[in-house]
Design a protein around this motif. Sequence first.
Motif: not given
Length: 77
Positions: A42-68
């Motif tokens: 499980k990853y904690l991922v930054h997202s500006e918009e609301k995304i519905a549960e169960g949707k498939k997403v592409v996530i990309r590594e960035t600078r640290p936004i918070s601890k996790r």
Amino acid sequence: MAKGKTLIGRVLGQKTPKTVVVLVETIYRHPKYGKILRKRKKYLVHSEEKIAEGKKVVIRETRPISKRKHFEVEKVL
């Protein structure tokens, strides 16, 4: 081309604002015995918009936004 890892996962939930929990499942073969195994993380991922549960997403590594939190949503599939 963006730097860092890109992963594909499924959104599990959005309990906090601007953060979604994404489950990434990796399938690999055991090096010695050859059995096909599944690794889930499980990853904690930054997202500006609301995304519905169960949707498939592409996530990309960035600078640290918070601890996790060090991934952000690139696009919703």
